[in-house]
Structures are given as structure tokens and as C-alpha cells.
Scaffold this motif. Sequence first.
Motif, PDB file in Angstrom:
ATOM      1  N   ARG A  35      30.662  38.089  47.568  1.00 35.53           N
ATOM      2  CA  ARG A  35      31.336  39.015  48.473  1.00 35.53           C
ATOM      3  C   ARG A  35      32.715  39.388  47.956  1.00 35.53           C
ATOM      4  NH1 ARG A  35      34.672  36.398  52.416  1.00 35.53           N
ATOM      5  NH2 ARG A  35      34.800  34.208  51.914  1.00 35.53           N
ATOM      6  N   ILE A  36      33.165  40.542  48.387  1.00 33.57           N
ATOM      7  CA  ILE A  36      34.526  41.016  48.133  1.00 33.57           C
ATOM      8  C   ILE A  36      35.281  40.853  49.437  1.00 33.57           C
ATOM      9  CG2 ILE A  36      35.945  43.045  47.620  1.00 33.57           C
ATOM     10  CD1 ILE A  36      33.626  44.096  45.958  1.00 33.57           C
ATOM     11  N   TRP A  37      36.525  40.420  49.377  1.00 33.42           N
ATOM     12  CA  TRP A  37      37.326  40.250  50.587  1.00 33.42           C
ATOM     13  C   TRP A  37      38.709  40.850  50.395  1.00 33.42           C
ATOM     14  CZ3 TRP A  37      41.267  37.271  48.827  1.00 33.42           C
ATOM     15  CH2 TRP A  37      40.993  36.385  47.784  1.00 33.42           C
ATOM     16  N   LEU A  38      39.367  41.105  51.524  1.00 32.06           N
ATOM     17  CA  LEU A  38      40.695  41.704  51.521  1.00 32.06           C
ATOM     18  C   LEU A  38      41.703  40.718  52.086  1.00 32.06           C
ATOM     19  CD1 LEU A  38      42.608  44.140  51.216  1.00 32.06           C
ATOM     20  CD2 LEU A  38      41.855  44.898  53.477  1.00 32.06           C
ATOM     21  N   GLU A  39      42.736  40.426  51.316  1.00 35.55           N
ATOM     22  CA  GLU A  39      43.904  39.622  51.693  1.00 35.55           C
ATOM     23  C   GLU A  39      43.645  38.135  51.866  1.00 35.55           C
ATOM     24  OE1 GLU A  39      45.559  41.531  55.124  1.00 35.55           O
ATOM     25  OE2 GLU A  39      46.372  43.184  53.945  1.00 35.55           O
ATOM     26  N   ASN A  40      42.569  37.733  52.527  1.00 37.32           N
ATOM     27  CA  ASN A  40      42.357  36.323  52.829  1.00 37.32           C
ATOM     28  C   ASN A  40      40.856  36.037  52.783  1.00 37.32           C
ATOM     29  OD1 ASN A  40      41.778  33.957  54.467  1.00 37.32           O
ATOM     30  ND2 ASN A  40      43.919  34.001  55.052  1.00 37.32           N
ATOM     31  N   ALA A  41      40.433  35.157  51.889  1.00 33.13           N
ATOM     32  CA  ALA A  41      39.005  34.886  51.718  1.00 33.13           C
ATOM     33  C   ALA A  41      38.362  34.324  52.981  1.00 33.13           C
ATOM     34  CB  ALA A  41      38.791  33.921  50.555  1.00 33.13           C
ATOM     35  N   ALA A  42      39.099  33.527  53.736  1.00 31.82           N
ATOM     36  CA  ALA A  42      38.526  32.886  54.920  1.00 31.82           C
ATOM     37  C   ALA A  42      38.560  33.770  56.163  1.00 31.82           C
ATOM     38  CB  ALA A  42      39.262  31.580  55.199  1.00 31.82           C
ATOM     39  N   GLU A  43      39.615  34.563  56.317  1.00 32.02           N
ATOM     40  CA  GLU A  43      39.798  35.290  57.567  1.00 32.02           C
ATOM     41  C   GLU A  43      39.843  36.807  57.436  1.00 32.02           C
ATOM     42  OE1 GLU A  43      43.289  33.675  59.340  1.00 32.02           O
ATOM     43  OE2 GLU A  43      42.527  31.638  59.287  1.00 32.02           O
ATOM     44  N   GLY A  44      40.037  37.320  56.243  1.00 32.31           N
ATOM     45  CA  GLY A  44      40.138  38.764  56.057  1.00 32.31           C
ATOM     46  C   GLY A  44      38.786  39.438  56.116  1.00 32.31           C
ATOM     47  N   PRO A  45      38.771  40.753  56.208  1.00 34.11           N
ATOM     48  CA  PRO A  45      37.490  41.461  56.190  1.00 34.11           C
ATOM     49  C   PRO A  45      36.802  41.262  54.849  1.00 34.11           C
ATOM     50  CG  PRO A  45      39.322  43.008  56.068  1.00 34.11           C
ATOM     51  CD  PRO A  45      39.912  41.660  56.295  1.00 34.11           C
ATOM     52  N   SER A  46      35.478  41.227  54.881  1.00 32.47           N
ATOM     53  CA  SER A  46      34.743  41.019  53.632  1.00 32.47           C
ATOM     54  C   SER A  46      33.465  41.843  53.650  1.00 32.47           C
ATOM     55  CB  SER A  46      34.423  39.543  53.431  1.00 32.47           C
ATOM     56  OG  SER A  46      33.543  39.071  54.428  1.00 32.47           O
ATOM     57  N   TRP A  47      32.937  42.051  52.450  1.00 28.36           N
ATOM     58  CA  TRP A  47      31.729  42.834  52.250  1.00 28.36           C
ATOM     59  C   TRP A  47      30.821  42.083  51.305  1.00 28.36           C
ATOM     60  CZ3 TRP A  47      36.720  44.361  52.160  1.00 28.36           C
ATOM     61  CH2 TRP A  47      37.119  45.248  53.154  1.00 28.36           C
ATOM     62  N   ARG A  48      29.554  41.917  51.703  1.00 24.23           N
ATOM     63  CA  ARG A  48      28.581  41.241  50.845  1.00 24.23           C
ATOM     64  C   ARG A  48      28.191  42.143  49.683  1.00 24.23           C
ATOM     65  NH1 ARG A  48      24.668  37.081  53.052  1.00 24.23           N
ATOM     66  NH2 ARG A  48      26.003  35.925  54.466  1.00 24.23           N
ATOM     67  N   LEU A  49      27.974  41.528  48.543  1.00 20.00           N
ATOM     68  CA  LEU A  49      27.492  42.238  47.364  1.00 20.00           C
ATOM     69  C   LEU A  49      26.038  41.861  47.134  1.00 20.00           C
ATOM     70  CD1 LEU A  49      30.480  41.542  44.962  1.00 20.00           C
ATOM     71  CD2 LEU A  49      29.957  43.687  46.117  1.00 20.00           C
ATOM     72  N   PRO A  50      25.240  42.790  46.639  1.00 24.99           N
ATOM     73  CA  PRO A  50      23.838  42.431  46.349  1.00 24.99           C
ATOM     74  C   PRO A  50      23.771  41.428  45.212  1.00 24.99           C
ATOM     75  CG  PRO A  50      24.335  44.640  45.554  1.00 24.99           C
ATOM     76  CD  PRO A  50      25.549  44.172  46.303  1.00 24.99           C
ATOM     77  N   ILE A  51      22.790  40.577  45.289  1.00 21.03           N
ATOM     78  CA  ILE A  51      22.560  39.582  44.241  1.00 21.03           C
ATOM     79  C   ILE A  51      21.409  40.085  43.379  1.00 21.03           C
ATOM     80  CG2 ILE A  51      21.865  37.224  43.740  1.00 21.03           C
ATOM     81  CD1 ILE A  51      23.191  36.438  46.400  1.00 21.03           C
ATOM     82  N   VAL A  52      21.667  40.200  42.096  1.00 22.27           N
ATOM     83  CA  VAL A  52      20.649  40.659  41.159  1.00 22.27           C
ATOM     84  C   VAL A  52      20.063  39.412  40.490  1.00 22.27           C
ATOM     85  CG1 VAL A  52      20.194  42.047  39.126  1.00 22.27           C
ATOM     86  CG2 VAL A  52      21.899  42.802  40.796  1.00 22.27           C
ATOM     87  N   PRO A  53      18.766  39.180  40.665  1.00 23.82           N
ATOM     88  CA  PRO A  53      18.161  37.997  40.032  1.00 23.82           C
ATOM     89  C   PRO A  53      18.270  38.063  38.518  1.00 23.82           C
ATOM     90  CG  PRO A  53      16.575  39.149  41.459  1.00 23.82           C
ATOM     91  CD  PRO A  53      17.808  39.971  41.399  1.00 23.82           C
ATOM     92  N   SER A  54      18.492  36.933  37.897  1.00 27.36           N
ATOM     93  CA  SER A  54      18.547  36.898  36.427  1.00 27.36           C
ATOM     94  C   SER A  54      17.141  37.026  35.871  1.00 27.36           C
ATOM     95  CB  SER A  54      19.207  35.615  35.946  1.00 27.36           C
ATOM     96  OG  SER A  54      18.462  34.506  36.394  1.00 27.36           O
ATOM     97  N   THR A  55      17.067  37.565  34.671  1.00 27.29           N
ATOM     98  CA  THR A  55      15.753  37.760  34.049  1.00 27.29           C
ATOM     99  C   THR A  55      15.559  36.817  32.903  1.00 27.29           C
ATOM    100  OG1 THR A  55      16.652  39.503  32.645  1.00 27.29           O
ATOM    101  CG2 THR A  55      15.563  40.158  34.697  1.00 27.29           C
TER     102      THR A  55
END
Length: 55
Positions: A35-55
Motif C-alpha cells: 500500500r501507499i500511504w500519506l504522512e503516517n503509515a498507521a493513521e494516514g490515508p492509504s491506498w492498496r496496490l495490486p499484487i502481481v504474482p511472481s513467475t
Amino acid sequence: MSLWGEVEQSLALWRAAGAPTATEFGVSVEPGRQRIWLENAAEGPSWRLPIVPST
């Protein structure tokens, strides 16, 4: 939602947050989650990133 709609929504959120600079964002990578987060990893807004399986 269309791609342009996503862009407009993202821009509106960025402006509402006070137009933060790149240094105010962080990235957390954990098993099964990224995930990407703004200002504070624990309490700030965050956005999940897709997970690409390894090949």
C-alpha cells in the motif's frame, strides 16, 4: 468508472489533502499486501496496490 473519472477523482483527493509533495508519501510492503500511504503509515490515508504474482 472510466480512466478519466479515476484521474479526476485522484486529482480532487490530492488537492483536498493540500497538494502534498512526493516526500509526504510512503510505501509499505508486507506478505500479501502492498500500500501507499500519506504522512503516517498507521493513521494516514492509504491506498492498496495490486499484487502481481511472481513467475
